[in-house]
Design a protein around this motif. Structure first.
Motif, mmCIF file in Angstrom:
data_model
loop_
_atom_site.group_PDB
_atom_site.id
_atom_site.type_symbol
_atom_site.label_atom_id
_atom_site.label_comp_id
_atom_site.label_asym_id
_atom_site.label_seq_id
_atom_site.Cartn_x
_atom_site.Cartn_y
_atom_site.Cartn_z
ATOM 1 N N MET A 84 0.884 -1.214 0.047
ATOM 2 C CA MET A 84 0.034 -0.113 -0.052
ATOM 3 C C MET A 84 0.886 1.322 -0.143
ATOM 4 N N GLN A 85 0.867 2.048 -1.209
ATOM 5 C CA GLN A 85 1.721 3.205 -1.211
ATOM 6 C C GLN A 85 0.970 4.280 -1.053
ATOM 7 N N MET A 86 -0.273 4.347 -0.826
ATOM 8 C CA MET A 86 -1.143 5.624 -0.888
ATOM 9 C C MET A 86 -2.291 5.433 0.304
ATOM 10 N N ARG A 87 -2.187 6.529 0.917
ATOM 11 C CA ARG A 87 -3.153 6.369 2.197
ATOM 12 C C ARG A 87 -4.241 7.542 2.307
ATOM 13 N N SER A 88 -5.201 7.486 2.926
ATOM 14 C CA SER A 88 -6.148 8.431 3.101
ATOM 15 C C SER A 88 -5.540 9.400 4.108
ATOM 16 N N ILE A 89 -6.009 10.544 4.210
ATOM 17 C CA ILE A 89 -5.332 11.685 5.305
ATOM 18 C C ILE A 89 -6.096 11.235 6.619
ATOM 19 N N GLU A 90 -7.097 10.682 6.710
ATOM 20 C CA GLU A 90 -7.660 10.345 8.008
ATOM 21 C C GLU A 90 -6.624 9.296 8.550
ATOM 22 N N THR A 91 -6.197 8.305 7.745
ATOM 23 C CA THR A 91 -5.244 7.283 8.469
ATOM 24 C C THR A 91 -4.050 7.737 8.827
ATOM 25 N N ALA B 38 5.788 14.367 -0.354
ATOM 26 C CA ALA B 38 4.580 13.407 -0.759
ATOM 27 C C ALA B 38 3.439 14.450 -1.742
ATOM 28 N N ARG B 39 2.674 14.030 -2.238
ATOM 29 C CA ARG B 39 1.697 14.774 -2.954
ATOM 30 C C ARG B 39 0.285 14.236 -2.505
ATOM 31 N N GLY B 40 -0.577 15.116 -3.005
ATOM 32 C CA GLY B 40 -2.045 14.838 -2.642
ATOM 33 C C GLY B 40 -2.560 14.060 -3.643
ATOM 34 N N ILE B 41 -3.719 13.269 -3.403
ATOM 35 C CA ILE B 41 -4.247 12.614 -4.609
ATOM 36 C C ILE B 41 -5.856 12.370 -4.032
ATOM 37 N N ARG B 42 -6.689 12.014 -5.313
ATOM 38 C CA ARG B 42 -7.886 11.952 -4.999
ATOM 39 C C ARG B 42 -8.392 10.292 -5.058
ATOM 40 N N LEU B 43 -8.722 10.097 -3.820
ATOM 41 C CA LEU B 43 -9.408 8.475 -3.643
ATOM 42 C C LEU B 43 -10.638 8.451 -3.821
ATOM 43 N N LYS B 44 -11.075 7.015 -4.066
ATOM 44 C CA LYS B 44 -12.521 6.741 -4.289
ATOM 45 C C LYS B 44 -13.374 7.387 -3.327
ATOM 46 N N ASN C 74 -14.291 10.469 -3.699
ATOM 47 C CA ASN C 74 -13.719 11.839 -3.364
ATOM 48 C C ASN C 74 -13.019 12.276 -2.135
ATOM 49 N N ARG C 75 -12.394 11.147 -1.572
ATOM 50 C CA ARG C 75 -11.425 11.436 -0.293
ATOM 51 C C ARG C 75 -10.081 11.834 -0.531
ATOM 52 N N GLU C 76 -9.507 12.526 0.333
ATOM 53 C CA GLU C 76 -8.263 13.133 0.124
ATOM 54 C C GLU C 76 -7.052 12.007 0.594
ATOM 55 N N GLY C 77 -6.214 11.669 -0.393
ATOM 56 C CA GLY C 77 -5.288 10.705 -0.074
ATOM 57 C C GLY C 77 -3.837 11.289 -0.401
ATOM 58 N N TRP C 78 -2.813 10.753 0.215
ATOM 59 C CA TRP C 78 -1.415 11.035 -0.208
ATOM 60 C C TRP C 78 -0.578 9.784 -0.579
ATOM 61 N N VAL C 79 0.493 10.287 -1.375
ATOM 62 C CA VAL C 79 1.422 9.224 -2.131
ATOM 63 C C VAL C 79 2.596 9.998 -2.220
ATOM 64 N N LEU C 80 3.682 9.399 -2.110
ATOM 65 C CA LEU C 80 5.382 9.923 -2.354
ATOM 66 C C LEU C 80 5.256 10.110 -3.706
ATOM 67 N N ILE C 81 5.836 11.378 -3.998
ATOM 68 C CA ILE C 81 6.039 11.849 -5.327
ATOM 69 C C ILE C 81 6.916 10.589 -6.014
ATOM 70 N N LYS C 82 7.920 9.900 -5.524
ATOM 71 C CA LYS C 82 8.698 9.121 -6.267
ATOM 72 C C LYS C 82 8.092 7.882 -6.501
ATOM 73 N N ASN C 83 7.060 7.544 -5.756
ATOM 74 C CA ASN C 83 6.095 6.292 -6.226
ATOM 75 C C ASN C 83 5.174 6.566 -7.286
ATOM 76 N N ARG C 84 4.501 7.897 -7.332
ATOM 77 C CA ARG C 84 3.655 8.158 -8.348
ATOM 78 C C ARG C 84 3.971 9.737 -8.669
ATOM 79 N N PRO C 85 4.694 9.945 -9.761
ATOM 80 C CA PRO C 85 5.268 11.153 -10.145
ATOM 81 C C PRO C 85 3.905 11.865 -10.710
ATOM 82 N N LEU C 86 3.971 13.072 -10.896
ATOM 83 C CA LEU C 86 2.906 14.077 -11.371
ATOM 84 C C LEU C 86 2.564 13.750 -12.574
#
Length: 122
Positions: free
Chosen positions: A63-70, A91-97, A99-111
Motif C-alpha cells: 500500500m503506497q497511498m493512504r487517506s489523510i484520515e489514516t 508527498a503529494r495529494g491525490i483523490r481517492l475513491k 472523493n476522499r483526500e489521499g497522499w502518496v510519495l512523489i517518487k512512487n507516483r510522479p505528477l
C-alpha cells in the motif's frame, strides 16, 4: 576640576549609549535565538519521528497511498500539520475513491502519472 567633570560626563554618556545599544540588541536577538532553539528542538523531538512514520506508511510494498484520515490518526496530528509533514517528506495529494483526500510519495507516483480521477478533476 573642569576637565575631570567633562571626562565624567562623557564617560557616563558613552556608557549609557552602550548600555542602551546592548539592551536593544539583546532584547531583539535573545528571544529570536530562543524561538529558533525551541523550533529546532520541536522538530527533532516531534516532527522527525512523525516524518519517519509517514514515510514508512507510504513506502510499503503493498500500500503506497493512504487517506489523510489514516495518516493523521497514525501520526497523532491534525490534518493541517499532517499535510505540512507530508509535503516536507515530498508527498503529494491525490483523490481517492469517494472523493476522499489521499497522499502518496512523489517518487512512487510522479505528477506525470495521474489517475483517471485526477485527470477528470483537472
Amino acid at each position: 576640576m573642569e576637565d575631570k567633570l567633562l571626562i565624567a560626563i562623557a564617560g557616563g554618556f558613552i556608557g549609557g549609549v552602550l548600555g542602551v545599544i546592548g539592551t536593544l540588541v539583546s532584547s531583539y536577538f535573545g528571544p529570536r535565538k530562543l524561538e529558533e532553539w525551541r523550533e529546532k528542538r520541536k522538530a527533532e523531538k516531534w516532527d522527525g519521528p512523525r516524518k519517519r512514520l509517514l514515510l514508512n506508511m507510504l513506502n510499503g510494498p503493498t500500500m503506497q497511498m493512504r487517506s489523510i484520515e489514516t495518516l493523521c490518526r497514525a501520526s497523532g496530528t491534525e490534518p493541517e500539520e499532517c499535510r505540512r509533514l507530508l509535503i516536507e517528506i515530498q508527498a503529494r495529494g491525490i483523490r481517492l475513491k469517494g472523493n476522499r483526500e489521499g497522499w502518496v510519495l512523489i517518487k512512487n507516483r510522479p505528477l506525470e502519472q495521474l489517475t483517471e480521477d485526477e485527470e477528470a478533476a483537472i
